[in-house]
Design an enzyme around this catalytic site. Structure first.
Site, PDB file in Angstrom:
ATOM      1  N   HIS A 306       0.854  -1.194   0.000  1.00 43.83           N
ATOM      2  CA  HIS A 306       0.000   0.000   0.000  1.00 43.83           C
ATOM      3  C   HIS A 306       0.884   1.235   0.000  1.00 43.83           C
ATOM      4  O   HIS A 306       1.935   1.237   0.652  1.00 43.83           O
ATOM      5  CB  HIS A 306      -0.907   0.000   1.252  1.00 43.83           C
ATOM      6  N   ASP A 363      -7.988  -5.422   0.136  1.00 43.40           N
ATOM      7  CA  ASP A 363      -8.490  -6.260  -0.950  1.00 43.40           C
ATOM      8  C   ASP A 363      -8.112  -7.726  -0.804  1.00 43.40           C
ATOM      9  O   ASP A 363      -8.596  -8.565  -1.555  1.00 43.40           O
ATOM     10  CB  ASP A 363      -7.957  -5.742  -2.298  1.00 43.40           C
TER      11      ASP A 363
END
Ligand code: CMC
Length: 427
Positions: A306, A363
């Protein structure tokens, strides 16, 4: 620390203000720098650029903290629900009982699509991805309520509460209408007494004679929406703010955000995770070969890494345990969940992932729950969009209330210098 920084360039020094946010994050204020020095700052991909001041969401990526309007995500996940969080994000405060009830009623009345909007969804090309349909459907929705999308900022702000409720209510209906069209089924009207997620699940999947929606499924879906509701200046939210900064209405701004979310490095990662896990499963790999190819740069471990989190994404932590509960409630087992767990275990002990601070993101586990619920893979990002809508709307409102300038970054030009035009015969 001083509230001034000094930049020296040759014989000249420039004084830059340092300013501090409410969580003590500090920034160099370079707004005057080009005017004073002729220089711009260069930050490809904006990894070190604060594009705005915002009061919606706080993230500390190193510590794995995520807060909506000051409330910790884990506490909200435990005690709140999606529609309450919508109001928190939109208005800045948790709603009173009356405010929440009135919002729920407003959303319920809007949860059926106007016939012309339904028709527009049904007439889109069969090859259009559900995210393309969602963005176009949003624009069509605006066309059905022209008084809510005037591109006159004062008027759009005045009508914002209605526009926000309409959009939040209609996104599931747009998604369900598109899904039913793709499966050759008739549009299903919302239930007369269902809550937000029950209505959505019913509009998507219910058949004549089905038993009522399993409450643990609608609860799991509500949690997924809540966890996706905002994430400060990510790609789609920044897109939304950018469009809004030009004075565009909420429907147009969110349609742009939907397009930005679609990509596999952003919201599309939830589809990519499932495709990756299925491929690993079908190839007979237990995940080890895939990890090796990710380390060699031949593939990417989707659902990992991320831009902001250099620690475990707090949303992934919550979803990991929700995943077990949802599969148990559905009474299904998922071979790809075992692969996901193994990938995580191996990656978290591997120096490649440790050194780069790559951890599971939101996710990594959400797709497994959605797949178990029966959502087709190509609708996963649509679910992300439904969840993210209140965040986009809160940022639209923030721009409309406070943004005075159109967003317009600069660039370093690296192209050809002035040259003469050659006629086609001379090329
Ligand atoms: N698998 C393998 N290597 C990775 C991964 C990954 N998932 N992510 C980053 N790296 C490596 C990358 O190759 C680079 O290595 P090196 O320094 O040797 O060149 C290093 O880690 C830094 O990566 P980066 O691409 O510069 O990091 P970024 O901050 O630009 O990208 C990211 C962040 C999310 C796009 C990236 O981690 C990624 O592509 N992850 C997979 C896609 C994904 O899961 N996206 C969903 C993000 S969360 C939901 C959302 O907010 O949209």
């Amino acid at each position: 620390m001083s509230d001034k920084a000094t930049l020296s360039l040759g014989d000249t020094t420039y004084s830059l203000n340092v300013f501090t946010g409410t969580e003590n994050e500090q920034a160099l204020d370079v707004r005057q720098l080009r005017k004073d020095s002729g220089l711009i700052t260069f930050d490809d991909g904006y990894g070190n650029t604060g594009s705005c001041e915002s009061s919606v969401t706080y993230i500390d990526g190193d510590k794995g903290i995520l807060r909506y309007r000051g409330y910790d995500i884990a506490e909200l996940a435990k005690k709140s629900n999606f529609l309450e969080v919508c109001l928190l994000l939109l208005n800045g405060e948790l709603p009173s009982k009356e405010e929440l009830t009135s919002f729920e009623q407003k959303v319920a009345t809007f949860q059926n699509l106007p016939p012309e909007v339904l028709q527009s969804v049904q007439s889109m090309p069969a090859g259009l991805h559900p995210m393309g349909s969602l963005g176009s459907g949003l624009q069509a929705l605006g066309g059905s309520f022209p008084h809510l999308c005037t591109n006159d900022r004062a008027k759009d702000l005045e009508n914002f509460d209605d526009a926000a409720a309409l959009i939040i209510a209609s996104l599931p209906a747009l998604a369900a209408a598109n899904h039913r069209k793709m499966t050759g089924e008739d549009y299903k009207h919302p239930l007369s007494s269902g809550n937000y997620c029950e209505n959505f699940l019913s509009m998507m999947f219910s058949q004549e004679g089905d038993s009522p929606i399993n409450p643990s499924l609608s609860k799991a879906l509500d949690l997924i929406f809540l966890l996706h509701a905002d994430h400060e200046q990510n790609c789609s939210t920044s897109t939304c703010r950018m469009i809004a900064s030009g004075g565009a209405n909420p429907f147009a701004s969110l349609a742009g955000a939907v397009s930005a979310l679609w990509g596999p490095l952003h919201g599309g990662a939830n589809m990519a995770v499932i495709n990756m896990l299925n491929d690993i499963h079908q190839s007979g790999d237990d995940g080890s070969k895939f990890i090796q190819s990710a380390k060699e740069g031949k593939s990417r471990l989707m659902g990992f890494g991320h831009r902001v989190y250099r620690n475990y994404d707090p949303r992934a932590k919550i979803l990991k345990s929700a995943c077990d509960q949802a599969l148990e409630a559905l009474g299904v087992s998922s071979p790809i969940l075992d692969i996901a767990r193994r990938l995580e275990e191996v990656a978290l002990q591997d120096p490649y992932f440790i050194d780069r601070k790559l951890y599971p993101n939101v996710d990594f586990y959400s797709g497994i729950i959605l797949q178990a619920m029966g959502f087709p893979t190509n609708t996963f990002t649509v679910l992300f969009a439904i969840g993210r809508a209140p965040g986009w709307l809160a940022h639209w409102k923030e721009i409309a209330q406070t943004g005075k300038k159109i967003h317009r970054p600069r660039q370093i030009y690296q192209g050809s210098n002035l040259r003469d035009y050659k006629t086609i015969e001379d090329r």
